[in-house]
Design a protein around this motif. Sequence first.
Motif, PDB file in Angstrom:
ATOM      1  N   GLY A  45       0.814  -1.221   0.000  1.00 25.23           N
ATOM      2  CA  GLY A  45       0.000   0.000   0.000  1.00 25.23           C
ATOM      3  C   GLY A  45       0.841   1.262   0.000  1.00 25.23           C
ATOM      4  O   GLY A  45       0.472   2.267  -0.613  1.00 25.23           O
ATOM      5  N   ALA A  46       1.977   1.219   0.646  1.00 23.90           N
ATOM      6  CA  ALA A  46       2.853   2.384   0.707  1.00 23.90           C
ATOM      7  C   ALA A  46       3.661   2.550  -0.576  1.00 23.90           C
ATOM      8  O   ALA A  46       3.894   3.672  -1.020  1.00 23.90           O
ATOM      9  CB  ALA A  46       3.786   2.265   1.905  1.00 23.90           C
ATOM     10  N   PRO A  53       3.970   3.903   5.467  1.00 25.90           N
ATOM     11  CA  PRO A  53       4.360   2.527   5.786  1.00 25.90           C
ATOM     12  C   PRO A  53       4.015   2.176   7.226  1.00 25.90           C
ATOM     13  O   PRO A  53       4.183   2.984   8.130  1.00 25.90           O
ATOM     14  CB  PRO A  53       5.868   2.512   5.562  1.00 25.90           C
ATOM     15  CG  PRO A  53       6.295   3.933   5.638  1.00 25.90           C
ATOM     16  CD  PRO A  53       5.119   4.756   5.221  1.00 25.90           C
ATOM     17  N   SER A  54       3.511   0.970   7.418  1.00 23.61           N
ATOM     18  CA  SER A  54       3.151   0.488   8.751  1.00 23.61           C
ATOM     19  C   SER A  54       4.399   0.011   9.487  1.00 23.61           C
ATOM     20  O   SER A  54       5.467  -0.158   8.898  1.00 23.61           O
ATOM     21  CB  SER A  54       2.163  -0.673   8.632  1.00 23.61           C
ATOM     22  OG  SER A  54       2.800  -1.774   7.994  1.00 23.61           O
ATOM     23  N   SER A  59       9.455  -3.172   9.628  1.00 22.61           N
ATOM     24  CA  SER A  59      10.141  -4.322  10.204  1.00 22.61           C
ATOM     25  C   SER A  59      10.581  -5.280   9.104  1.00 22.61           C
ATOM     26  O   SER A  59      11.728  -5.742   9.076  1.00 22.61           O
ATOM     27  CB  SER A  59       9.213  -5.031  11.188  1.00 22.61           C
ATOM     28  OG  SER A  59       9.789  -6.216  11.644  1.00 22.61           O
ATOM     29  N   ARG A  60       9.691  -5.558   8.187  1.00 21.49           N
ATOM     30  CA  ARG A  60      10.016  -6.464   7.077  1.00 21.49           C
ATOM     31  C   ARG A  60      11.061  -5.832   6.157  1.00 21.49           C
ATOM     32  O   ARG A  60      11.940  -6.530   5.642  1.00 21.49           O
ATOM     33  CB  ARG A  60       8.759  -6.804   6.265  1.00 21.49           C
ATOM     34  CG  ARG A  60       7.699  -7.541   7.031  1.00 21.49           C
ATOM     35  CD  ARG A  60       8.029  -9.024   7.176  1.00 21.49           C
ATOM     36  NE  ARG A  60       7.015  -9.742   7.895  1.00 21.49           N
ATOM     37  CZ  ARG A  60       5.951 -10.311   7.338  1.00 21.49           C
ATOM     38  NH1 ARG A  60       5.754 -10.242   6.046  1.00 21.49           N
ATOM     39  NH2 ARG A  60       5.074 -10.959   8.088  1.00 21.49           N
ATOM     40  N   VAL A  89       9.347   5.054   1.159  1.00 18.59           N
ATOM     41  CA  VAL A  89       9.155   4.008   2.171  1.00 18.59           C
ATOM     42  C   VAL A  89      10.490   3.674   2.829  1.00 18.59           C
ATOM     43  O   VAL A  89      10.578   3.564   4.057  1.00 18.59           O
ATOM     44  CB  VAL A  89       8.496   2.753   1.562  1.00 18.59           C
ATOM     45  CG1 VAL A  89       8.507   1.597   2.541  1.00 18.59           C
ATOM     46  CG2 VAL A  89       7.077   3.067   1.118  1.00 18.59           C
ATOM     47  N   LEU A  90      11.526   3.528   2.030  1.00 18.13           N
ATOM     48  CA  LEU A  90      12.846   3.254   2.594  1.00 18.13           C
ATOM     49  C   LEU A  90      13.257   4.360   3.565  1.00 18.13           C
ATOM     50  O   LEU A  90      13.729   4.088   4.670  1.00 18.13           O
ATOM     51  CB  LEU A  90      13.888   3.119   1.475  1.00 18.13           C
ATOM     52  CG  LEU A  90      13.789   1.865   0.609  1.00 18.13           C
ATOM     53  CD1 LEU A  90      14.694   1.980  -0.610  1.00 18.13           C
ATOM     54  CD2 LEU A  90      14.154   0.640   1.411  1.00 18.13           C
ATOM     55  N   ALA A  91      13.063   5.604   3.158  1.00 23.95           N
ATOM     56  CA  ALA A  91      13.437   6.736   4.018  1.00 23.95           C
ATOM     57  C   ALA A  91      12.602   6.748   5.296  1.00 23.95           C
ATOM     58  O   ALA A  91      13.134   6.939   6.393  1.00 23.95           O
ATOM     59  CB  ALA A  91      13.275   8.043   3.249  1.00 23.95           C
ATOM     60  N   ALA A  92      11.298   6.515   5.168  1.00 24.07           N
ATOM     61  CA  ALA A  92      10.420   6.526   6.338  1.00 24.07           C
ATOM     62  C   ALA A  92      10.767   5.399   7.309  1.00 24.07           C
ATOM     63  O   ALA A  92      10.608   5.552   8.516  1.00 24.07           O
ATOM     64  CB  ALA A  92       8.956   6.414   5.903  1.00 24.07           C
TER      65      ALA A  92
END
Length: 100
Positions: A45-46, A53-54, A59-60, A89-92
């Motif tokens: 989704g992200a 991102p959740s 974590s994953r 997502v990577l940055a977050a």
Amino acid sequence: MAKQPAEQVVLAVAVAVAVVVLCAAAAAPGAEAACDALQLSPCAGAIIGNAAPSASCCSRMKEQQPCLCQYARDPNLQRYVNSPNGKKVLAACHVPVPSC
């Protein structure tokens, strides 16, 4: 004949030690994670959409970090790793963008 059972005991102990060593190596913190892009499904989704991102995603993502270059080279996955949302997502998640 007394020697044979002693040899069996030594062999059994040697096998047991080998199994313990192999299990310890597989579970060691530095052991490389198994690369499975499906493990990143909580991030869909992200990466595909514009959702945040959740915790599960992050974590994953951290678990799969050693695999990101492999994913970036895969023609079916590279568009997700290299996309603007993929990089967000990577940055977050505080996972560095791979330099492959």
